[in-house]
Each structure stands twice: as C-alpha cells, then as structure tokens.
Design an enzyme around this catalytic site. Structure first.
Site, mmCIF file in Angstrom:
data_model
loop_
_atom_site.group_PDB
_atom_site.id
_atom_site.type_symbol
_atom_site.label_atom_id
_atom_site.label_comp_id
_atom_site.label_asym_id
_atom_site.label_seq_id
_atom_site.Cartn_x
_atom_site.Cartn_y
_atom_site.Cartn_z
ATOM 1 N N ARG A 46 0.375 -1.016 0.041
ATOM 2 C CA ARG A 46 -0.176 -0.319 0.108
ATOM 3 C C ARG A 46 1.120 1.705 -0.190
ATOM 4 N NH1 ARG A 46 -1.236 4.956 1.877
ATOM 5 N NH2 ARG A 46 0.089 3.626 4.483
ATOM 6 N N ASP A 47 1.430 1.765 1.144
ATOM 7 C CA ASP A 47 1.841 2.572 1.655
ATOM 8 C C ASP A 47 3.158 2.701 0.288
ATOM 9 O OD1 ASP A 47 3.561 4.433 2.110
ATOM 10 O OD2 ASP A 47 2.886 4.570 4.098
ATOM 11 N N HIS A 58 4.734 4.321 13.638
ATOM 12 C CA HIS A 58 4.958 4.235 11.555
ATOM 13 C C HIS A 58 6.199 5.422 10.972
ATOM 14 C CE1 HIS A 58 3.820 4.231 7.665
ATOM 15 N NE2 HIS A 58 4.127 5.093 7.512
ATOM 16 N N HIS A 70 9.680 6.318 10.011
ATOM 17 C CA HIS A 70 10.271 6.793 8.660
ATOM 18 C C HIS A 70 11.881 6.132 9.099
ATOM 19 C CE1 HIS A 70 6.998 8.202 5.580
ATOM 20 N NE2 HIS A 70 6.576 7.358 5.905
ATOM 21 N N CYS A 85 10.922 8.583 -0.343
ATOM 22 C CA CYS A 85 10.897 10.088 0.235
ATOM 23 C C CYS A 85 10.837 11.088 -0.534
ATOM 24 C CB CYS A 85 11.360 9.945 1.452
ATOM 25 S SG CYS A 85 11.221 11.959 2.369
ATOM 26 N N ASN A 89 9.684 4.830 4.262
ATOM 27 C CA ASN A 89 9.865 4.013 5.639
ATOM 28 C C ASN A 89 10.274 3.620 6.073
ATOM 29 O OD1 ASN A 89 6.496 3.903 5.599
ATOM 30 N ND2 ASN A 89 6.959 3.672 3.123
#
Lengths: 306, 306
Positions: free
Chosen positions: A16-17, A210, A212, A243, A252
């Site tokens: 997804r991300d 979550h 990064h 990013c 991530n």
C-alpha cells in the site's frame, strides 16, 4: 520452528504505502507473487492497498483482486487503507479484516492531503465507524495519525494536538490510534514522550509506530517506541515508498532491518528473516529499475544468525 | 551561540578510521583542509591518524604533519591511534593530546589484526602506559575494544571476555575503555547489557561507544548506549570507512546523522551541524569518486531546525 506467540507485530505496508509512492504501476500478477512471498515469511499483518478512485491512483485499481488473493492466505490480517466512507464501503464489501484511516495531526497537512479540516475528517471517521458497526462489526478500525511528529507544511505539531486528536478518534469509535512520522522529523525523545502521552489518554487503544528513515533515525525511533511499550511497527519491504524530500534515501523503515534489529535483540517477530529477504526478488521483478533499500540485505546476516 | 558545556562528546574518527579503510591516499594538503573544516564545526575531539609503519599504511605516512596542524587549532583534543609502544613513542614525540590503542576482545581477531594474543597485547599496553608515565604523564590513554559485540572470525564473544579485558586494561593503567562494534553485529539490548556490565567493573573509566552502521542499527545502538550513560560516541564524517562485508553500506556511524539525532533530541553536542555538513565538501574533494554516506545530508535538515 518459529515461536507461535511473537512479542512484536511487524505490519508490512509495502503493497500500500510503498506502491502508492512509486511511479510505475506493478501488475496484478506481480503483486500477488510478492504478497505470496511476504506471506511465506510469517508476517501476520499486511496493508495490501487503498480503496481510492482508480483515476486518482491507478496503482490501486486492482485492489479488490489483491484483497481477495491475500484473504485466501491463512494466518494473517489483511488491511486496506480507506480515506473516506465510500472507500470503507468498498473495502468492507471486499471482505478486508481491518481498515486503516489516515488522519493528519497537522491542520495544514489535513487540508493538503484529504482536502478536509481535521474536524471534517473526524466526522468522516465517525461515518466509517457507523458503516462498520452496521455492516461488519467484527472489523477493527485503526487510524494512522499522519504528521504526528512534525509537518513540512506547518512546521511543529503540538503534543496537545496529537493527544486531543487521539482522544477524539477514540470517542468517534476507532479501535486503535497509531502515530506516523510522515515527514521523517521524529526523534527518539519525542517518540517516547508522545507515545507516553497518548497512552495516558487512550490506554491500550494506542496503536502502531509508523516511522520513516528519512534522516536515518527510523530504527532508533522504533527502539524508542518499543521502550515505552509499543508492540506494533509498520515497515515496508526494501524501504519501498521513497521520500519526496530525500532522493536516494528511503522513506519507510525497512522491514528487513527492523526484523533484524528485533530478532538480534531476542525479541521474537514470528518472521523468518531469510524468507522475508527472499521477498525482495518478486518486489524487484514487479518494479524493474526501482531502487530498494536495506542495510541487512546488503551486508547479509551475521554467520549463524538464524 | 552554541552551548559551551555540551552533554555528549562526538569524537570524529574519519581522518584515522575512515582514511585507513579507503584505497586512495588523500594528500596532506587535502587532509589539512578537511581537518580545518571539521574543527570549524565545533568538534572537541578528533582522531587524526595512526602511528604505524608507512610501508604498512602509506595513507598515514604524513601523520606527524597532520598532528602538528591539528594541534595548532584551539579547543579540541587531538588523538592518534597507536598499535604498539613504537607507535606510542612517535605519537608522544609529535605531541598528541591523547592516545588510543585497539585491543581485540576476540582472541581470533587479536591474532589476525595485530598478530598478538590478547595477553601479549595487554603486555604491549602496559609498555605504552610505562612510556607515557615516564615521558608525558598528562596524556590520557584510551583503549577501543575491538569486536566487543561479536567477531566474524570467532563468532560470539562472551560478555565475560569483554568484562575481563576491560578490568585487565584498567589494571594495566589505561584511562578509558570504549567498546567497538567492529563487525556491525551489535544490537541495542546487547549494547545496554555490555556497557552496564563494563561500568559495573571499571566505573567511570568506561569510555566511548564506537558503533558501525553495517546493518542499519548504528544510531539505535548509540541511543541504547546513551540510555545507559555513555556520553562519548565515535563517528565518521560521511560514514567514511566503508565496510568490507557490506558493499554500498557504510561502516562507521555517520557523524552528521548522529549529531542530528542528538540535537533533535535536545541533547547538545556543541557542534554546528550545518558546518559539520559543510566539511563533506573538502572530504569529497580529497577523495574524488569515493562514496560518502549520510541520510541527514541527503534529506536536508527540517525547516527551522537550526
């Protein structure tokens, strides 16, 4: 044999991300092979896609098919991201195990990302909860609170805003509120402080970290979150997601590195790290030329690690 | 204006540990320009070179000149690595402020690295201490204990070996014993455990954490060391040093990322991070084509960070 009662839950968000951030569209067949490989590693939770209009995000046009495939694999929780009630309706129809909704702590980011104020987004969350209650009461709803640690648009995000929003979200009926370092601005001291504050407010409805890796602090921030009781961690295979602020830098946290850190510490993830690293091949096959990251895969495991 | 009483000491090891690991020889003029730029950032300790036979390590043939230049810059401690009494004699003659000696916790690594057993190396340390006592009693001696967290040759290194060696080194007269993750095998749990054990044995003679980022855990391990009271951290600008086990992966913790982490946490390093990042240019100029690393320099600082 892996422990059947792992200590931490690594929630894979790559399909997804990760995919949402890359330009090339991965074919459905490649997605399914990648998801099979992720499943084989022992992952117990996966975010497989977003229920958003295909016009806005062609990458997710096949999300219902991907969900169907993932649901056929046993022993894991299949999540999808939904930005609104329409998406939630489609996701529930597809039979997902769990919904995740992005809600921004930063007022500026909320407007930029979903074109809603935070208050309007809280109302949308309440609609999703009502829909869930009416049609699929067994499906938990998680919120990933974006920009909880800072915002490139607004700058600083006050702790009070994060705590207020967490409380409002629980009041609206969500089951878990995680904190996301959307912009790679979190530091370990802040991670400990904010998770403690949120836990003091909403208790065991406190959800995932979550993080990064924009400025290299991803794993240090996960360690900090673990130290204050967080046990669910989002991560992306190969750090997929990139990013926009850091060409060449992963966005991530890299799943492989996170699992390596926990397993090296003797904290069981339930994941076979060699099989997890093997899932890089189908990811790469489905996105030729896309850079993927990971220090542990590059260095290899220490001898006799497994 | 920077705080004049910083909370942590970042000890820059690039001109020694970094240069020792690269193939190209940096010219003396480039070294001096790089060291000037590092000094301008506010660093308070630097390892400028090794006193070893030029035949073994041509990169360090100009070490006496480099030391002389660094000593002329005010407000920092100029260290050199010495593997034996002969090197120590030359370093003391050159006027260094501090000596650092590498001593392996792993028996196998000790033989491979310095062709001495650990006991023979302890005798060498005692000779260096005697020399220092006789000729320059004001010069502190630090040991960086290599392979304290594991060894690629021997595998596991027992905690007891590390504690025993730390005690013997203090008995031999050294002033500080730091622990080095030479092989990138440390994890945060182990870092906390070992530093606690060593501190219980040798108290405030416990020295620096020298962490590698081989598998991405460098900053998490530094955070773990900070949590148990370590206040000196070795790091290398641009992560220079590489790592034979990880092509494309940095070996030493990147100074810029480490300083970013601490400063973001509100832990004062006394270092101007923008000037520190500016020191990448003379490093790169002196080693054209050599890859340098750093997530914070790639991503840039968050807005209004400084």
């Amino acid at each position: 044999m892996k422990n059947t009662n792992p200590s931490v839950l690594v929630s894979e968000v790559g399909p997804r991300d990760g995919l949402q951030s890359v330009k090339a569209t991965m074919s459905t067949a490649h997605k399914l092979r990648w998801i099979d490989a992720l499943h084989a590693s022992g992952l117990r939770e996966i975010e497989v896609g977003s229920f958003v209009p295909p016009k806005l995000l062609p990458q997710m046009a096949d999300v219902a098919d991907v969900v169907r495939h993932a649901l056929a694999l046993p022993g894991w929780t299949v999540m999808a991201l939904v930005p609104n009630a329409r998406g939630a309706e489609a996701a529930l129809q597809a039979g997902v195990h769990k919904l995740t909704i992005p809600v921004s702590a930063s007022a500026a980011h909320s407007l930029a990302n979903v074109r809603k104020t935070r208050e309007e987004m809280l109302a949308e969350v309440a609609r999703i909860v009502a829909l869930r209650n009416a049609t699929a009461p067994q499906v938990p709803i998680e919120v990933g609170m974006s920009t909880a640690f800072g915002c490139t648009l607004q700058g600083r995000v006050a702790d009070e805003d994060v705590v207020w929003l967490a409380a409002e979200l629980v009041r609206a009926g969500v089951d878990e509120v995680g904190l996301s370092d959307t912009t790679g601005m979190a530091n370990p001291g802040q991670v400990r402080r904010l998770f403690n504050l949120v836990r003091a407010e909403i208790g065991d409805k406190t959800g995932a970290a979550h993080m990064h890796n924009t400025r290299g602090l991803g794993l240090a921030n996960c360690l900090a979150a673990y130290d204050v009781g967080v046990r669910t961690f989002d991560a992306s295979l190969g750090g997929l997601g990139g990013c926009p602020y850091a060409p060449g830098a992963s966005g991530n946290v890299v799943s492989e590195d996170l699992v390596f850190m926990f397993e090296a510490m003797g904290i069981d993830t339930g994941i076979d790290i060699e099989k997890l690293m093997a899932a890089r091949a189908p990811l790469q096959a489905g996105l030729p030329g896309e850079p993927i990251y990971g220090m542990t895969p590059e260095a290899g495991l220490p001898k006799n690690f497994v």
